[in-house]
Scaffold this motif. Structure first.
Motif, mmCIF file in Angstrom:
data_model
loop_
_atom_site.group_PDB
_atom_site.id
_atom_site.type_symbol
_atom_site.label_atom_id
_atom_site.label_comp_id
_atom_site.label_asym_id
_atom_site.label_seq_id
_atom_site.Cartn_x
_atom_site.Cartn_y
_atom_site.Cartn_z
ATOM 1 N N TYR A 254 -7.128 -7.964 -2.611
ATOM 2 C CA TYR A 254 -7.807 -6.968 -1.778
ATOM 3 C C TYR A 254 -7.099 -5.616 -1.870
ATOM 4 C CZ TYR A 254 -9.448 -11.322 0.474
ATOM 5 O OH TYR A 254 -9.945 -12.571 0.742
ATOM 6 N N ALA B 269 -10.399 1.511 -5.925
ATOM 7 C CA ALA B 269 -11.596 2.168 -5.404
ATOM 8 C C ALA B 269 -11.251 3.498 -4.749
ATOM 9 C CB ALA B 269 -12.300 1.245 -4.407
ATOM 10 N N PHE B 270 -10.128 3.556 -4.063
ATOM 11 C CA PHE B 270 -9.699 4.796 -3.412
ATOM 12 C C PHE B 270 -9.530 5.920 -4.422
ATOM 13 C CE2 PHE B 270 -6.274 7.596 -1.885
ATOM 14 C CZ PHE B 270 -6.799 8.009 -0.682
ATOM 15 N N ARG C 296 -7.645 -3.876 -5.346
ATOM 16 C CA ARG C 296 -9.043 -3.451 -5.497
ATOM 17 C C ARG C 296 -9.328 -2.222 -4.626
ATOM 18 N NH1 ARG C 296 -12.794 -6.980 -7.824
ATOM 19 N NH2 ARG C 296 -14.441 -6.127 -6.478
ATOM 20 N N SER C 297 -8.771 -2.209 -3.425
ATOM 21 C CA SER C 297 -9.006 -1.064 -2.550
ATOM 22 C C SER C 297 -8.278 0.178 -3.058
ATOM 23 C CB SER C 297 -8.578 -1.390 -1.118
ATOM 24 O OG SER C 297 -7.183 -1.582 -1.024
ATOM 25 N N GLN C 298 -7.098 0.004 -3.647
ATOM 26 C CA GLN C 298 -6.388 1.137 -4.226
ATOM 27 C C GLN C 298 -7.170 1.725 -5.403
ATOM 28 O OE1 GLN C 298 -3.400 2.811 -3.762
ATOM 29 N NE2 GLN C 298 -2.902 1.791 -1.836
ATOM 30 N N HIS D 264 0.831 -1.209 0.000
ATOM 31 C CA HIS D 264 0.000 0.000 0.000
ATOM 32 C C HIS D 264 0.867 1.261 0.000
ATOM 33 C CE1 HIS D 264 -4.126 -1.305 0.085
ATOM 34 N NE2 HIS D 264 -3.903 -2.160 1.064
ATOM 35 N N ALA E 270 -13.373 -1.461 -9.544
ATOM 36 C CA ALA E 270 -12.407 -2.551 -9.504
ATOM 37 C C ALA E 270 -12.716 -3.641 -10.522
ATOM 38 C CB ALA E 270 -12.345 -3.155 -8.097
#
Length: 417
Positions: A140, A147-148, A143-145, A112, A153
């Protein structure tokens, strides 16, 4: 390979002429079978403890008892610059410059922090390429990056799948997916499920030619295969230390940033340890980051978590990853030959250059977890199951033996019969 070498006595003879370093490790007692110690094949999940770890960790703990806060400067291994003790051996292990290397945090935290710097999406270039069989944490994380940054995603994460009927990715197929809309390529250097060793230099070169940033998750590669991250021009990488690096459950991870990115204006998250050491205690409000991977550090390092990593890295420095790789190729080939008549499908590439110290077996007669439990409690063989149908065996060259391989193959033959 003769029938004689495939017997128990043959395995013991091979151990006499091609010994590893089992004596440097604590091998757990067996909970079943005919032998006092386990045949341990789960080093790709959690490596065994080096015998030196306990004594050296206690030395660091005793410095706390004897010196209190003064241990930061006066301990035999002073805490203030302690992380620097790990930088040299870690950089040599991954084929990097010391300035490009830092040991810190855990693997996904490092990914991250690195993606903060290296995933800079735009409307026309925002996709991230990963393998479909990536470890779930990587899925995970990306996908979170995505979405951020405000992207979907399902559209922005490109998951690479092997061709129908195949289990491993072909390099040419990976390269073909690197189009102009790809912002980041983030693949596992060695795939956790299949044990496939990716062509890191070729994929990195192709990713750069496509205009993408290329990073690597080396969780199953560091300490397993030789690496040359600097020469391969990798942008960034991260790895954990509790698998092949034998540093204990949840051990500190590592990060690499190529020197051409050091001292630049890349965005980074910062904290106290992100600033240069010489001015850290001036307590100024502005950070003065060094032109090294240390600039990606955030918090001061946990000394008692670093201690086992240092112990392990010194083992690799002393023995050499090239020497270990040569034994790994021999050991894995021996296990593969022993498994030839077992009714299980090996899904790991057969070419030694395309795999690390792992053979993954597809199980159809029972669930992989049940097979793993039977091996453990009936035969004293520790393997790693990935439900529903994959059993992973990792003959680690540091401490696994040819006799371990013989025991595993014999146990599998009997259970599957």
């Amino acid at each position: 390979m003769t029938a004689e070498t495939m017997s128990e006595q043959g395995a013991l003879s091979l151990d006499a002429t091609d010994a590893g370093h089992r004596d440097l490790f604590d091998v757990p007692p067996a909970q079943g079978g005919d032998y006092p110690e386990v045949a341990y094949f789960a080093g790709n999940s959690l490596g065994l403890r080096p015998r030196a770890t306990r004594a050296e960790l206690l030395e660091d703990l005793d410095a706390w008892a004897a010196l209190g806060v003064e241990g930061h400067l006066d301990a035999a291994r002073p805490w203030l610059p302690y992380h620097e003790l790990l930088t040299g051996p870690a950089s040599r292990l991954i084929g990097a410059l010391p300035s490009e290397t830092v040991v810190m945090n855990s693997l996904t935290v490092n990914l991250h922090l690195l993606m903060v710097s290296f995933y800079r999406p735009t409307r026309s270039r925002h996709r991230i390429v990963i393998e479909d069989a990536a470890f779930p944490s990587d899925s995970y994380a990306v996908r979170s990056q995505v979405a951020f940054h405000g992207y979907d995603a399902e559209d922005a994460v490109v998951r690479l799948r092997p061709r129908p009927g195949e289990d491993s990715l072909r390099t040419a197929d990976v390269v073909e997916q690197l189009g102009g809309d790809v912002a980041l390529v983030l693949l596992g250097g060695v795939n956790y499920l299949t044990g496939e060793l990716m062509d890191i230099p070729m994929i990195t070169k192709a990713g750069h030619a496509a205009g993408a940033v290329v990073g690597w998750d080396l969780a199953h590669a560091a300490g397993n295969v030789p690496l040359a991250l600097h020469d391969w021009d990798v942008d960034f990488a991260a790895w954990c230390s509790y698998k092949y690096l034998n540093s204990g459950p949840g051990a500190l991870a590592g990060a690499f940033v190529h020197e051409r990115h050091l001292g630049t204006d890349l965005p980074r998250f910062e904290g106290w340890w992100s600033t240069e050491a010489a001015t850290r205690f001036e307590m100024t409000p502005e950070s003065r980051p060094p032109a090294s991977a240390d600039a990606w550090q955030v918090s001061n390092p946990p000394i008692f978590s670093m201690s086992p990593v240092r112990t392990s890295l010194e083992l690799f420095d002393k023995i050499g990853i090239e020497v270990l790789r040569e034994r790994s190729v021999r050991l894995t080939a021996y296990l593969e030959k022993l498994l030839a008549d077992v009714p299980l499908q090996v899904i790991t590439p057969t070419d030694p250059a395309r795999r690390g110290a792992q053979l993954s077996l597809r199980v159809t007669a029972m669930r992989a977890g049940e097979l793993s439990r039977r091996l453990r409690f009936e035969y004293g063989v520790i393997a790693d199951a990935r439900e529903p149908d994959v059993l992973r065996l990792a003959p680690v060259p540091l401490y696994s033996t040819y006799h371990d391989c013989w025991r595993a193959a014999t146990a599998l033959t009997e259970v599957m019969a």
